[in-house]
Design a protein around this motif. Structure first.
Motif, PDB file in Angstrom:
ATOM      1  N   PHE A 218       0.540  -0.872   0.119  1.00  0.00           N
ATOM      2  CA  PHE A 218       0.000   0.475   0.155  1.00  0.00           C
ATOM      3  C   PHE A 218       0.971   1.154  -0.204  1.00  0.00           C
ATOM      4  N   LYS A 219       2.381   0.992   0.734  1.00  0.00           N
ATOM      5  CA  LYS A 219       3.149   2.614   0.381  1.00  0.00           C
ATOM      6  C   LYS A 219       3.229   2.989  -0.645  1.00  0.00           C
ATOM      7  N   LEU A 220       2.866   1.968  -2.290  1.00  0.00           N
ATOM      8  CA  LEU A 220       3.074   2.428  -3.429  1.00  0.00           C
ATOM      9  C   LEU A 220       1.616   3.598  -3.806  1.00  0.00           C
ATOM     10  N   VAL A 221       0.655   3.718  -2.337  1.00  0.00           N
ATOM     11  CA  VAL A 221      -0.588   3.956  -3.074  1.00  0.00           C
ATOM     12  C   VAL A 221      -0.118   5.933  -1.877  1.00  0.00           C
ATOM     13  N   THR A 222       0.744   5.453  -0.610  1.00  0.00           N
ATOM     14  CA  THR A 222       0.805   6.466   0.026  1.00  0.00           C
ATOM     15  C   THR A 222       1.445   7.630  -0.668  1.00  0.00           C
ATOM     16  N   THR A 223       2.865   7.152  -1.365  1.00  0.00           N
ATOM     17  CA  THR A 223       3.635   7.361  -1.854  1.00  0.00           C
ATOM     18  C   THR A 223       3.091   8.591  -3.261  1.00  0.00           C
ATOM     19  N   ALA A 224       2.422   8.186  -4.073  1.00  0.00           N
ATOM     20  CA  ALA A 224       1.299   8.945  -5.033  1.00  0.00           C
ATOM     21  C   ALA A 224       0.233  10.230  -4.258  1.00  0.00           C
ATOM     22  N   ALA A 225      -0.236  10.170  -3.044  1.00  0.00           N
ATOM     23  CA  ALA A 225      -1.415  10.712  -2.570  1.00  0.00           C
ATOM     24  C   ALA A 225      -0.262  11.557  -2.282  1.00  0.00           C
ATOM     25  N   ALA A 226       0.709  11.134  -1.544  1.00  0.00           N
ATOM     26  CA  ALA A 226       1.716  13.118  -0.873  1.00  0.00           C
ATOM     27  C   ALA A 226       2.540  13.122  -2.042  1.00  0.00           C
ATOM     28  N   LEU A 227       3.319  12.522  -3.263  1.00  0.00           N
ATOM     29  CA  LEU A 227       3.491  13.203  -4.320  1.00  0.00           C
ATOM     30  C   LEU A 227       3.045  14.039  -4.907  1.00  0.00           C
ATOM     31  N   ASN A 228       1.819  12.962  -5.647  1.00  0.00           N
ATOM     32  CA  ASN A 228       0.357  14.290  -6.685  1.00  0.00           C
ATOM     33  C   ASN A 228      -0.392  14.922  -6.257  1.00  0.00           C
ATOM     34  N   GLU A 229      -0.037  14.941  -4.678  1.00  0.00           N
ATOM     35  CA  GLU A 229      -0.987  16.534  -3.597  1.00  0.00           C
ATOM     36  C   GLU A 229      -0.301  17.283  -3.835  1.00  0.00           C
ATOM     37  N   HIS A 230       1.215  17.554  -4.240  1.00  0.00           N
ATOM     38  CA  HIS A 230       2.609  18.341  -3.416  1.00  0.00           C
ATOM     39  C   HIS A 230       2.798  18.973  -2.364  1.00  0.00           C
ATOM     40  N   ILE A 231       2.127  17.539  -1.579  1.00  0.00           N
ATOM     41  CA  ILE A 231       2.687  17.742  -0.084  1.00  0.00           C
ATOM     42  C   ILE A 231       3.723  17.510   0.353  1.00  0.00           C
ATOM     43  N   LEU A 232       4.443  15.744  -0.079  1.00  0.00           N
ATOM     44  CA  LEU A 232       5.662  15.211  -0.087  1.00  0.00           C
ATOM     45  C   LEU A 232       7.143  16.189  -1.634  1.00  0.00           C
ATOM     46  N   THR A 233       7.721  16.479  -1.587  1.00  0.00           N
ATOM     47  CA  THR A 233       8.988  16.161  -2.823  1.00  0.00           C
ATOM     48  C   THR A 233       9.370  14.688  -2.458  1.00  0.00           C
ATOM     49  N   PRO A 234      10.399  14.139  -3.517  1.00  0.00           N
ATOM     50  CA  PRO A 234      10.884  13.220  -3.279  1.00  0.00           C
ATOM     51  C   PRO A 234      12.606  13.513  -2.659  1.00  0.00           C
ATOM     52  N   ALA A 235      12.635  15.463  -1.944  1.00  0.00           N
ATOM     53  CA  ALA A 235      13.972  15.268  -1.853  1.00  0.00           C
ATOM     54  C   ALA A 235      13.559  15.446   0.168  1.00  0.00           C
ATOM     55  N   ASN A 236      11.974  14.933   0.514  1.00  0.00           N
ATOM     56  CA  ASN A 236      11.922  15.278   1.641  1.00  0.00           C
ATOM     57  C   ASN A 236      12.808  14.296   2.214  1.00  0.00           C
ATOM     58  N   THR A 237      12.628  13.904   3.755  1.00  0.00           N
ATOM     59  CA  THR A 237      13.883  13.409   4.141  1.00  0.00           C
ATOM     60  C   THR A 237      13.158  13.461   6.059  1.00  0.00           C
ATOM     61  N   PHE A 238      12.429  11.717   5.947  1.00  0.00           N
ATOM     62  CA  PHE A 238      12.442  11.524   7.600  1.00  0.00           C
ATOM     63  C   PHE A 238      13.455  10.857   8.112  1.00  0.00           C
TER      64      PHE A 238
ATOM     65  N   ARG B 294      -5.868   5.223 -19.362  1.00  0.00           N
ATOM     66  CA  ARG B 294      -4.893   6.420 -18.761  1.00  0.00           C
ATOM     67  C   ARG B 294      -5.651   6.496 -18.011  1.00  0.00           C
ATOM     68  N   ILE B 295      -5.257   6.784 -16.673  1.00  0.00           N
ATOM     69  CA  ILE B 295      -5.333   7.764 -14.579  1.00  0.00           C
ATOM     70  C   ILE B 295      -5.201   9.349 -15.366  1.00  0.00           C
ATOM     71  N   ASP B 296      -6.411   9.849 -14.950  1.00  0.00           N
ATOM     72  CA  ASP B 296      -6.704  11.754 -15.146  1.00  0.00           C
ATOM     73  C   ASP B 296      -6.157  12.090 -13.855  1.00  0.00           C
ATOM     74  N   GLY B 297      -5.418  13.060 -13.716  1.00  0.00           N
ATOM     75  CA  GLY B 297      -4.436  13.330 -12.617  1.00  0.00           C
ATOM     76  C   GLY B 297      -3.267  12.954 -11.554  1.00  0.00           C
ATOM     77  N   LEU B 298      -2.799  12.078 -12.820  1.00  0.00           N
ATOM     78  CA  LEU B 298      -1.529  11.040 -11.892  1.00  0.00           C
ATOM     79  C   LEU B 298      -0.648  12.010 -12.691  1.00  0.00           C
ATOM     80  N   SER B 299       0.544  12.325 -11.655  1.00  0.00           N
ATOM     81  CA  SER B 299       1.432  12.610 -12.701  1.00  0.00           C
ATOM     82  C   SER B 299       2.327  11.889 -13.411  1.00  0.00           C
ATOM     83  N   PRO B 300       3.211  11.818 -14.708  1.00  0.00           N
ATOM     84  CA  PRO B 300       4.074  11.081 -14.926  1.00  0.00           C
ATOM     85  C   PRO B 300       5.363  11.356 -14.375  1.00  0.00           C
ATOM     86  N   GLU B 301       5.983  12.439 -13.408  1.00  0.00           N
ATOM     87  CA  GLU B 301       6.941  12.661 -12.337  1.00  0.00           C
ATOM     88  C   GLU B 301       6.417  11.530 -11.115  1.00  0.00           C
TER      89      GLU B 301
END
Length: 553
Positions: A294-314, A453-460
């Protein structure tokens, strides 16, 4: 003298009156008789042919001959189901009906040699046969006698009591495509309706072979690999671009040949009382917590909604704290500080506890549904489970309770109320294999490819998730309270650059995904490569990735 003459005259008049009456009666009778004779002659001339025809019809009986079902074959022409010759002894009754009972080839031969007796004859009666037994029983399904409910549904198609229909799998899904045309036997009978001899026979006609997308070589490999794990489970392999399902294996299974001639009461009772539910198609009918997949979903939600970027660390020190509650990472000593791609690859729970909390339950629910979870995929086989992707509205409606923040933390790693079927997990992995498409899995090889194609899911967003799945796979280990052992998951695609195949493996209450589900996938992929399904050999697992089998994710 006068009196005598008067009396004589009276007698003469009486005799004359009587004679007249007799003459009138005779004339009337002759007229009626003539009319009857004329009527009979008219009927003979005008309606004689019709009555003769009716009499002729009454000396015949039309007995339907069972339809021959089309064989089911895999994509390479390997037979998975076919109608073998069978025989029945048919006995005509005085009321114009008949009864039928199955007989063996030896019994049929003996009856034919000695004579079936008055009013009886031997008729061919096909028997559905499944050469691979339990290996593909949930793909083919099985057939049985039509039920009253099924008869009501199919009566307009010419079905009648006693006919065979598909009860599960492809046999049921494609009943009208697989069933053949009935034949008919016209029998000469005597005045009591007893069989005398054959008059005419119209043979039953079978349909063209039904070609399914399964490859029996891979199906058998997956089935045996699941059996080796020693726990119930399922494995699916699909062509990424078309949705053609090459493997749909389930363990435990049942020998579909037990259904030939109808399940005996003892066998039927045994199968349905078995606590491992061998007749359940776990690939589509089971829904369970998804765990780290399910982490594949969590990643998509956080990235696509611009809540996190790939550079964000924890930073992971082995646990995440929310108030007085502690949510543990599978790696007790922690992963240290991680970015998003590393967190996916190493399946760090703490990273995704943070990501899921910031994304929020509404976004987690939105993206799970967007990526194909919590809805039927549309695979062409009966019994698909819907699953469950919870949200506050669902909890309030069905539990009468408010949503808690800790439940969002659990949901971010596929725990809590999350319920997903293996075929849904397959579709989720395929979104990243196809770079953003929802493809409907299908077992009918000649069926249409359904892809959107899924609308709203960015290539990035897709690319970042793919980088985290660099080894083309993601394990999952989902707790299943109150049972002590977790469910094992593994999903992915291969090859990485240009995926040809996508796969999902699920093993119930077996332990870690790396230890229990991964070996099944690797075994099937190895054979798939040998058979030429992969454009290039799959990459070797890299250190510290989900596919490397590190820890209990």
């Amino acid at each position: 003298m006068t009196r005598y003459n008067q009396k004589n005259r009276t007698n003469i008049r009486a005799r004359r009156t009587g004679a007249f009456r007799l003459s009138v009666l005779a004339l009337f009778s002759a007229t009626v008789l003539a009319a009857l004779l004329l009527r009979l002659a008219h009927m003979q001339l005008r309606d004689g042919g019709e009555y003769a025809s009716q009499s002729e019809k009454n000396s015949f009986k039309n007995i339907p001959m069972p339809a021959v079902r089309a064989p089911i074959v895999d994509r390479n022409g390997v037979t998975m189901a076919y109608d073998a010759p069978g025989y029945s002894l048919v006995t005509l009754k005085r009321n114009g009906l008949w009864e039928s009972r199955r007989v063996t080839f030896e019994e049929a031969s003996e009856i034919e040699e000695k004579g079936a007796g008055a009013g009886s004859y031997v008729q061919a009666n096909p028997m559905r046969t499944y050469p691979h037994g339990a290996v593909a029983a949930h793909v083919t399904g099985y057939v049985g006698e039509i039920s009253p409910e099924e008869l009501q549904r199919f009566r307009h198609k010419g079905y009648r009591a006693g006919d065979r229909v598909g009860k599960s799998g492809l046999e049921r899904q494609y009943e009208l495509k697989i069933t053949g045309s009935k034949g008919q036997r016209k029998l000469r009978v005597d005045s009591k309706g007893r069989f005398l001899r054959d008059a005419e026979k119209e043979e039953a006609v079978g349909g063209e072979p039904f070609v399914c997308a399964i490859d029996m070589r891979l199906q058998k490999e997956a089935y045996e690999a699941l059996i080796e794990r020693g726990r119930p489970g399922a494995a699916l392999v699909m062509k990424a671009s078309t949705g053609e399902v090459l493997v749909m294996a389930t363990n435990p299974s049942f020998d579909a040949n037990l259904s030939t001639g109808g399940f005996s009461p003892e066998v039927w009772s045994s199968l349905h009382k078995d606590p491992s539910h061998p007749m359940m198609n776990r690939a589509v009918s089971v829904a369970a917590p998804l765990g780290s997949v399910f982490k594949l979903v969590t990643t998509a939600a956080a990235l696509n909604e611009h809540i996190l970027t790939p550079a964000n660390t924890f930073t992971c020190r082995g646990a995440f704290h929310l108030g007085s509650h502690s949510f543990k990472c599978w790696k007790g000593g922690g992963h240290g500080t991680l970015g998003m791609v590393q967190a996916i690859a190493q399946s760090c729970n703490v990273y995704f506890f943070n990501a899921g909390r910031q994304a929020g339950v509404t976004n987690l629910h939105k993206y799970a549904k967007m990526l194909g979870l919590g809805s039927r995929t549309g695979i062409d086989v009966p019994g698909e489970a819907i699953g469950l992707i919870p949200d506050p509205v669902w909890k309030q409606t069905f539990r009468r309770l408010a949503w808690l923040e800790g439940e969002t933390i659990n949901m971010s790693i596929g725990q809590g109320y999350v319920q997903v079927s293996p075929v849904q997990a397959l579709v989720l992995a395929n979104v990243y294999a196809t770079k953003g498409r929802l493809v409907t899995p299908r077992l009918y090889l000649d069926g249409k490819t359904k892809s959107a194609r899924i609308d709203g899911l960015s290539p990035e967003t897709i690319e970042i998730v793919r980088q985290g799945m660099r080894a083309a796979g993601k394990t999952g280990t989902a707790q299943d309270p109150p049972r002590p052992m977790s469910h094992a998951w593994f999903v992915g695609f291969a090859p990485y650059e240009n995926p040809e195949l996508v796969y999902a493996v699920f093993v119930e209450n077996a332990g870690g995904g790396s230890a229990e589900a991964l070996p099944v996938a690797l075994r099937v992929l190895k054979l798939a490569e040998q058979l030429g399904y992969l454009g290039e050999p799959p990459p070797a697992p890299e250190p510290d990735t989900a596919i490397s089998g590190r820890g209990d994710d």
